[in-house]
Design a protein around this motif. Structure first.
Motif, short mmCIF file in Angstrom:
data_model
loop_
_atom_site.label_atom_id
_atom_site.label_comp_id
_atom_site.label_asym_id
_atom_site.label_seq_id
_atom_site.Cartn_x
_atom_site.Cartn_y
_atom_site.Cartn_z
N UNK A 122 51.56 -21.27 -22.29
CA UNK A 122 51.52 -22.43 -21.39
C UNK A 122 52.78 -23.27 -21.51
N UNK A 123 53.18 -23.86 -20.41
CA UNK A 123 54.35 -24.73 -20.42
C UNK A 123 54.05 -25.98 -21.25
N UNK A 124 55.05 -26.52 -21.96
CA UNK A 124 54.81 -27.75 -22.73
C UNK A 124 54.57 -28.93 -21.80
N UNK A 125 53.74 -29.85 -22.27
CA UNK A 125 53.48 -31.09 -21.53
C UNK A 125 52.93 -30.84 -20.13
N UNK A 126 52.08 -29.83 -19.99
CA UNK A 126 51.53 -29.51 -18.68
C UNK A 126 50.02 -29.32 -18.78
N UNK A 127 49.37 -29.38 -17.62
CA UNK A 127 47.95 -29.12 -17.52
C UNK A 127 47.72 -28.28 -16.28
N UNK A 128 46.80 -27.33 -16.35
CA UNK A 128 46.55 -26.46 -15.21
C UNK A 128 45.57 -27.14 -14.24
N UNK A 129 45.57 -26.73 -12.98
CA UNK A 129 44.60 -27.28 -12.04
C UNK A 129 43.15 -27.12 -12.51
N UNK A 137 48.84 -39.81 -11.38
CA UNK A 137 49.94 -40.45 -10.68
C UNK A 137 50.56 -39.46 -9.70
N UNK A 138 50.43 -39.74 -8.42
CA UNK A 138 51.01 -38.88 -7.39
C UNK A 138 52.41 -39.41 -7.06
N UNK A 139 53.43 -38.58 -7.35
CA UNK A 139 54.81 -38.99 -7.09
C UNK A 139 55.45 -38.11 -6.01
N UNK A 140 54.64 -37.45 -5.20
CA UNK A 140 55.19 -36.61 -4.14
C UNK A 140 56.14 -37.43 -3.27
N UNK A 141 57.22 -36.81 -2.85
CA UNK A 141 58.15 -37.48 -1.94
C UNK A 141 57.42 -37.86 -0.66
N UNK A 192 55.48 -46.79 -16.68
CA UNK A 192 55.13 -47.09 -18.07
C UNK A 192 54.12 -48.23 -18.13
N UNK A 193 54.36 -49.26 -17.34
CA UNK A 193 53.44 -50.40 -17.32
C UNK A 193 52.10 -50.03 -16.70
N UNK A 194 52.13 -49.19 -15.67
CA UNK A 194 50.90 -48.78 -15.00
C UNK A 194 50.02 -47.93 -15.92
N UNK A 195 50.64 -47.01 -16.62
CA UNK A 195 49.88 -46.06 -17.45
C UNK A 195 49.42 -46.71 -18.76
N UNK A 196 50.29 -47.50 -19.36
CA UNK A 196 49.93 -48.12 -20.64
C UNK A 196 49.72 -47.08 -21.72
N UNK A 197 48.62 -47.22 -22.46
CA UNK A 197 48.36 -46.30 -23.56
C UNK A 197 47.37 -45.21 -23.18
N UNK A 198 47.13 -45.04 -21.89
CA UNK A 198 46.20 -44.00 -21.44
C UNK A 198 46.92 -42.68 -21.22
N UNK A 199 46.24 -41.55 -21.37
CA UNK A 199 46.86 -40.28 -21.00
C UNK A 199 47.02 -40.21 -19.49
N UNK A 200 48.08 -39.55 -19.03
CA UNK A 200 48.36 -39.49 -17.60
C UNK A 200 48.76 -38.08 -17.20
N UNK A 201 48.48 -37.75 -15.94
CA UNK A 201 48.97 -36.51 -15.34
C UNK A 201 49.80 -36.90 -14.13
N UNK A 202 51.01 -36.40 -14.09
CA UNK A 202 51.95 -36.69 -13.01
C UNK A 202 51.96 -35.51 -12.05
N UNK A 203 51.87 -35.82 -10.75
CA UNK A 203 51.67 -34.79 -9.75
C UNK A 203 52.75 -34.88 -8.68
N UNK A 204 53.46 -33.77 -8.45
CA UNK A 204 54.39 -33.69 -7.33
C UNK A 204 53.97 -32.51 -6.46
N UNK A 248 52.15 -26.24 -10.97
CA UNK A 248 52.04 -25.82 -9.58
C UNK A 248 51.89 -26.96 -8.60
N UNK A 249 51.69 -28.18 -9.10
CA UNK A 249 51.61 -29.36 -8.25
C UNK A 249 50.49 -29.31 -7.23
#
Length: 270
Positions: free
Chosen positions: A2-9, A25-29, A55-67, A93-94
């Motif tokens: 598995x890729x580091x720092x990733x999560x599968x669908x 967090x959805x960061x799609x263009x 950083x301020x939005x997420x705080x100390x919670x775990x987050x998944x970033x999506x593009x 795979x976004x």
């Protein structure tokens, strides 16, 4: 490997709707999002380059970033967030991979555009069934930061106007009962959240909320616990907090445990 720092669908799918779900967090263009205007349930749209804001939005919670494809954009943002000490992963795979996964939930942006970020909702006080189930659904699948106001029935419309809140589960409101269905059903329709588990839960909510216990044998139990919680907690927000745990358990039953049975003694054959 598995890729580091990733999560599968598939891994993310198992977390959504549970208390363990990370902040999404959805960061799609903008152009990519406009071409396919859907969000994974509970996602928050945010500009990819606003790292300080993230950083301020997420705080100390775990987050998944999506593009869109789970490549340079989300991987770079996750690396930057990790450098700031944020527990962030990117979705492998976004949105393309999520979209292609069977039974994947995708909330239409059109439905979400009716609600502001950190939405505010208002309903009648002394909630029991629908008015606890709906906040649970919203916080778990639509807006994790949603807030709720509970006021006297006669004050719902005026409160909604004064505080720019969305009224729900009150006669004449957009978010309310329709025909023989309850407000929970309406929200499943409007937010495109129909899954076998949520539909199973909706049947129980409807049966308990409209006094049609023939629809689901579990309805009597939901009614009993809901009435008990409303008597146990004088404060509606304490009642809601307790109800969140109740519906978390009902959802896991509806998703994973509805076929499990229990009997005694263990060796009984008939």
């Amino acid at each position: 490997m598995p890729a580091p720092n990733s999560i599968t669908p598939k891994q993310l799918f198992r977390l959504i709707g549970t208390p363990q779900s990370p902040i999404l967090i959805d960061i799609c263009m903008d152009a990519d999002f406009e071409a396919d205007p859907y969000l994974i349930p509970g996602s928050i749209r945010h500009p990819a380059k606003d790292i300080e804001g993230l950083v301020n939005l997420i705080g100390d919670r775990p987050a998944v970033v999506i593009c869109q494809k789970g490549k340079k954009l989300s991987q770079a943002v996750v690396s930057l967030l990790r450098g700031e000490g944020v527990q962030a992963e990117y979705l492998e795979g976004g949105m393309f991979a999520w979209r292609d996964m069977p039974d994947a939930l995708r909330v239409p942006a059109k439905a979400l555009s009716m609600q502001p970020k950190d939405s505010l909702w208002v309903t009648r006080h002394r909630p029991k069934i629908d008015r606890i189930a709906c906040p649970w659904l919203i916080r778990r699948f639509v807006d994790p930061n949603a807030r709720f106001l509970f006021v006297a029935p006669s004050e719902v419309d005026a409160t909604a106007a004064m505080f720019d809140a969305t009224p729900f589960d009150i006669e004449g409101a957009h978010w309310s009962h329709r025909q023989d269905k309850c407000t929970f059903d309406t929200m499943l329709d409007e937010f495109a959240l129909h899954t076998p588990a949520l539909d199973r839960l909706a049947t129980i909510v409807r049966a308990a909320d409209t006094n049609r216990h023939d629809l689901a044998p579990e309805a009597a139990g939901l009614l009993a616990v809901s009435v008990g919680l409303s008597r146990q907690y004088r404060d509606d927000h304490e009642n809601l907090a307790a109800g969140m745990h109740l519906y978390d358990a009902f959802y896991r039953w509806a998703r994973d445990g509805f076929e499990e049975q229990h009997d005694w003694p263990m060796d009984r054959k008939s």
